[in-house]
Scaffold this motif. Structure first.
Motif, PDB file in Angstrom:
ATOM      1  N   ILE A   1       0.844  -1.192   0.000  1.00  0.00           N
ATOM      2  CA  ILE A   1       0.000   0.000   0.000  1.00  0.00           C
ATOM      3  C   ILE A   1       0.879   1.240   0.000  1.00  0.00           C
ATOM      4  N   GLY A   2       0.313   2.389  -0.367  1.00  0.00           N
ATOM      5  CA  GLY A   2       1.059   3.640  -0.402  1.00  0.00           C
ATOM      6  C   GLY A   2       1.819   3.802  -1.701  1.00  0.00           C
ATOM      7  N   GLU A   3       2.501   4.941  -1.852  1.00  0.00           N
ATOM      8  CA  GLU A   3       3.199   5.272  -3.088  1.00  0.00           C
ATOM      9  C   GLU A   3       4.666   5.541  -2.817  1.00  0.00           C
TER      10      GLU A   3
ATOM     11  N   ARG B   1       8.321   6.061  -1.874  1.00  0.00           N
ATOM     12  CA  ARG B   1       9.147   5.660  -0.736  1.00  0.00           C
ATOM     13  C   ARG B   1       8.332   5.069   0.408  1.00  0.00           C
ATOM     14  N   SER B   2       7.063   5.521   0.517  1.00  0.00           N
ATOM     15  CA  SER B   2       6.288   5.052   1.662  1.00  0.00           C
ATOM     16  C   SER B   2       5.479   3.792   1.350  1.00  0.00           C
ATOM     17  N   ARG B   3       5.811   3.128   0.230  1.00  0.00           N
ATOM     18  CA  ARG B   3       5.112   1.857  -0.044  1.00  0.00           C
ATOM     19  C   ARG B   3       5.460   0.840   1.016  1.00  0.00           C
ATOM     20  N   LYS B   4       4.405   0.217   1.556  1.00  0.00           N
ATOM     21  CA  LYS B   4       4.631  -0.726   2.662  1.00  0.00           C
ATOM     22  C   LYS B   4       3.974  -2.056   2.361  1.00  0.00           C
TER      23      LYS B   4
ATOM     24  N   ARG C   1       1.697  -4.883   3.207  1.00  0.00           N
ATOM     25  CA  ARG C   1       0.521  -5.087   4.071  1.00  0.00           C
ATOM     26  C   ARG C   1      -0.311  -6.258   3.530  1.00  0.00           C
TER      27      ARG C   1
ATOM     28  N   THR D   1       0.713  -6.583   9.695  1.00  0.00           N
ATOM     29  CA  THR D   1       1.805  -5.610   9.827  1.00  0.00           C
ATOM     30  C   THR D   1       2.900  -6.241  10.679  1.00  0.00           C
TER      31      THR D   1
ATOM     32  N   ARG E   1      10.628  -5.738   0.792  1.00  0.00           N
ATOM     33  CA  ARG E   1       9.318  -5.441   0.203  1.00  0.00           C
ATOM     34  C   ARG E   1       8.497  -6.712   0.051  1.00  0.00           C
TER      35      ARG E   1
END
Lengths: 395, 505
Positions: B382-384, B386-389, B391, B440, B447
């Motif tokens: 999720i996220g875009e 650098r902040s892709r995490k 989940r 989480t 990644r």
């Protein structure tokens, strides 16, 4: 009040018949406090009210009571009480004045255990206890009215009606503060260590003093008219300090216990009904016929016992001579009470362990009022099965 | 008691044998435990009468007090006890190096909670004693100290140790001082009541009856106090009357005549041995039963804390530290209560994570659910930029009754660092629900999830709202900053001569 007394003597007469020819066992505050541990037990209530010796009865029906007090504990308690009592309660008076700041009249000690009181009164056709009670009430009244400054009443005798049956109770002492209130004093041999007494002993002792407090209030109210304020809510306990023989006085508010006990005592009536419900042939006569043969066989006694409903709790074994008999009965019936109140409470509306098991194992269907509890039990049983088999599979 | 334990009791009653209520052992059983069975004289809080103790089941040591009402003999008992316990404690400190905890620590196993209370009393009545060595400020005090007859050097030290053991026994999860009844009850349910489980003989009989008897039958036999004496510290009143009173009287009467004294002492010892020996076997029996269970994962960690605490206290005693005060000050009792609460939460959580049968209690209460993974999206990000995490989502089918709504956080019982946030709960056929959670943590740093860290379809999983690490407690002020509402800074505690010379009679 006359009708009440007549009623009392009427039920006392019927209770005496239940007891038969054996000598009656007196009520004690300890017995009353224990009775209140399980107030729903009709069996104990009836036997105590009738003054039946439960210990002998338990022996006769084949479940001898395993209770006993060690001679060492008895000797220690007596020796300690003697320290507090000797020289006209000198030690008690010192403690009350110095550590509790009681103001007490000089030299006013009445010893109501004095054999002369009982001896003088038997002439009037009274029992020793009745005589001591009469003297106690007279002296309490004098102190309350200020006509005679008595500070310490040693071994007074109070009267209390328990479920319609009169009982005589003997507190260790009552003290009267100058121009003030009466306070019940108990002498106990359990120690107060660094200011703390063992919780279980303390609770039992305060309960016991609360029973005396109620009796004292009622006796004073009868003697002086309504004057409930004249008895302090606090009780004094005199105990050994730390690991020594030195007495120490601690004060404890017993209002909560006294209120609870007074409420239970008022609701404890119903002994009349228990007697009335007893089958005509049933009694608990433990005497012999004079030729050495028992009047009642063990079988007859057991049948009579079974005709009065009991409420068995595992903790009865700590405070009732008949616990063995009641446990045996619960065993034969497969009662959930055998497994303790926690299990019994988990099985609402289910009367036997076998019923519980067949319901849990889906072998029978629950009644509508059991449905919710049984569903929960079945879920628990499934989780237990599942968790145990999972680990078996791993091993 | 939980409904699950009620079920176990019912099953024990039906089968005639105790039933397990755990799948693993939640206490540490040391390699070299010492069994200690104290007996006291009835009617007094801390009048020692006898003890049976030792590390070797086949060679019990016996201590007796032939004149228990006389102070000097009590001190002799305390000195004898010190002579057994102190070398046992020392044998563990020798293994200690630097900051590392010692390889092992002492472990005392007593029959019941009464024996733990008696241990505390013995500690309290001996730890303030001063031995007859002149080391005080005044000659008069030295003379008085020397006059305290019979206080051997080990007495105040063993008093401090006994106090330490009894204090630490109150800490949930500690294993330095254990009661056999507590150990057995925590692992088995019997077909009798919890009240009756307090009697070691009956409890042990339900779990491990002699050959040819069911547990129920064996427990029934233990009602006879002659064959099965109580496990102490109080003795059977019948024994007191029939045997103990005459034996003690004989010891009094023989005093002064060495030959008669020896004979009377021997008779007393035999009488007391008859009371202690059956209990000795039951306590060792309990130790053996517990040792036969697989230890739970967290027992190792908890025992390490015990080992550290032992080394710490040992250092304090060796440095000649003051005995523990009679009562805690406001700050230290606050700290202590806070510690007990935190340790209790932690212990309960650890038990549940270590043991599916304990976790079942939380499942029944709706605080955990277990089931099988139906679908998994292990690589979900999720996220875009650098902040892709990472989940991942998984959907678990469970028939547990769950009290949860979207947004609630759970933890993976098999991977405590992995938390799971409920995304949705759907009803599915078969009295079950499908719970979809977002995972989480606990999946490595990349990644992509590390292998085996995201449950796959078909895997059995369990999630619970119970956290393994609780919230840290509130900070307490330093003792010198105790607010006036709590009595202000406590006066320094220093034992007095009155403490040292306190009566013991």
């Amino acid at each position: 009040m006359t009708t009440g007394q007549e009623q009392e003597s009427g039920s006392a007469g019927r209770l005496a018949a239940v007891r038969g020819a054996a000598a009656p066992q007196g009520f004690s505050a300890r017995k009353i406090a224990a009775l209140l541990d399980n107030p729903e037990c009709g069996r104990r209530k009836l036997l105590d009210a009738a003054g039946v010796d439960k210990r002998v009865l338990a022996d006769r029906v084949g479940y001898p009571s395993l209770f006993g007090q060690s001679p060492f504990a008895i000797a220690r308690a007596a020796a300690f009480a003697e320290i507090v009592r000797r020289d006209g309660f000198a030690e008690l008076i010192r403690l009350l004045r110095d550590t509790l700041n009681f103001s007490l009249a000089e030299a006013g000690v009445a010893d109501l255990a004095d054999p002369a009181i009982a001896a003088a009164a038997t002439a009037d056709g009274l029992s020793a206890q009745e005589a001591r009670h009469r003297e106690t009430v007279a002296l309490l009244r004098d102190a309350a009215l200020g006509t005679q400054p008595i500070a310490v009443f040693g071994s007074p005798v109070l009267a209390l009606s328990i479920g319609g049956v009169p009982a005589y109770l003997e507190p260790d002492a009552i003290v009267h503060r100058e121009g003030g209130r009466f306070t019940v004093v108990g002498i106990k041999a359990f120690p107060v260590i660094d200011g703390q007494a063992p919780a279980a002993s303390l609770t039992a002792a305060v309960k016991q003093q609360a029973v005396y407090q109620i009796a004292l209030r009622r006796n004073l109210a009868d003697a002086l008219g309504d004057d409930a304020d004249s008895v302090a809510d606090e009780v004094v306990l005199v105990c050994p300090e730390n690991y020594s023989n030195r007495p120490i006085a601690v004060i404890h508010n017993a209002k909560q216990q006294a209120d609870a006990i007074a409420l239970l005592l008022d609701r404890l009536g119903g002994v009349d009904r228990l007697v009335a419900d007893l089958p005509a042939a049933a009694d608990f006569d433990l005497s012999d016929d004079g030729a050495g043969a028992a009047r009642r066989s063990p079988g007859e006694l057991a049948t009579a016992l079974e005709s009065v409903g009991a409420r068995y709790l595992p903790t009865c074994r700590a405070n009732c001579d008949l616990a063995g008999f009641c446990r045996g009965e619960a065993e034969r019936a497969g009662s959930p009470a055998l497994l303790g109140p926690d299990v019994r409470d988990a099985l609402p509306g289910i009367m036997s362990i076998d019923d519980a098991l067949t319901l849990i194992n889906d072998e029978t269907d629950p009644s509508p009022d059991q449905a919710e509890a049984v569903a929960h039990l079945r879920r628990a049983a499934r989780l237990r099965r599942e968790s145990l088999s999972r680990t078996e599979g791993v091993a | 008691m939980s409904t699950l334990q009620a079920i176990a009791r019912l099953q024990a009653y039906e089968s005639g044998y105790a039933q397990p209520i755990t799948t693993v052992r939640h206490a540490h059983i040391a390699d070299r435990p010492m069994v200690f069975i104290p007996l006291q004289l009835a009617g007094q809080a801390a009048a020692p009468l006898a003890a049976m103790l030792g590390e070797n089941r086949r060679r019990p040591q016996m201590l007796i007090v032939e004149r228990p009402r006389i102070r000097r003999y009590r001190f002799k008992f305390a000195a004898d006890l010190a002579a057994v316990l102190l070398p046992y404690f020392e044998s563990f400190t020798e293994q200690s190096f630097g900051d590392e905890p010692p390889a092992d620590a002492p472990q005392i196993v007593v029959p019941n909670q009464g024996a733990i209370a008696f241990t505390a009393h013995l500690g309290r009545s001996t730890r303030f004693r001063r031995i007859g060595v002149p080391n005080s400020r005044s000659a008069a005090a030295d003379a008085r100290a020397a006059a305290i007859a019979g206080v051997a050097p080990g007495v105040p030290v063993v008093g401090q140790w006994l106090t330490w053991l009894a204090d630490r026994a109150r800490l949930p999860g500690s294993s330095v001082l254990l009661a056999a009844t507590d150990l057995l009850r925590a692992h088995w349910a019997t077909g009798q009541s919890g009240y009756e489980d307090g009697q070691l003989a009956a409890l042990h009989a339900w779990i491990d009856p002699p050959r040819g008897l069911t547990g129920a039958e064996a427990a029934h036999r233990t009602a006879d106090p002659i064959l099965f004496p109580p496990a102490g510290p109080g003795t059977d009143p019948g024994f007191d009357e029939r045997e103990l009173a005459p034996a003690l009287e004989a010891c009094e009467a023989a005093h002064g005549d060495p030959a008669a004294e020896q004979a009377a002492r021997k008779a007393l010892e035999d009488a007391l041995r008859s009371q202690l020996e059956p209990v000795w076997d039951q306590v060792w029996g309990a130790v053996a039963l517990l040792r036969g269970l697989e230890p739970a994962a967290h027992t190792v960690k908890r025992w390490e804390a015990d080992r550290r605490a032992f080394a710490e206290f040992d250092t304090r005693v060796r440095a000649g530290g003051l005995p523990q005060p009679r009562r805690d000050s406001a700050v230290s009792s606050g700290r202590r209560l806070g510690q007990y609460e935190r340790e209790l939460d932690r212990f309960e959580a650890q038990r549940a994570y270590d043991d599916p049968l304990v976790m079942a209690e939380y499942r029944l209460a709706g605080e955990a659910f277990a089931g099988v993974v139906e679908e998994a999206e292990p690589d979900r990000l999720i996220g875009e930029g650098r902040s892709r995490k990472l989940r991942p989502l998984i959907s678990v089918r469970t028939s547990d009754e769950l009290w949860a709504e979207p947004g609630d956080r759970f933890h993976n019982a098999a991977n405590p660092r992995q938390s799971a946030t409920v995304v949705r709960i759907e009803s599915v056929p078969g009295a079950a629900v499908l719970v979809t959670v977002e995972l989480t943590g606990g999946m490595g740093r990349g990644r992509k999830a590390a292998k085996g860290t995201v449950p796959q379809p078909g895997d059995a999983v369990c999630f619970t709202s119970l956290a393994l690490e609780g919230v840290p407690g509130a900070a307490f002020p330093e003792p010198h900053e105790t607010p006036w509402t709590h009595g202000g800074p406590p006066a320094g505690h220093a034992p007095t001569e009155a403490d040292a010379e306190e009566d013991w009679d």
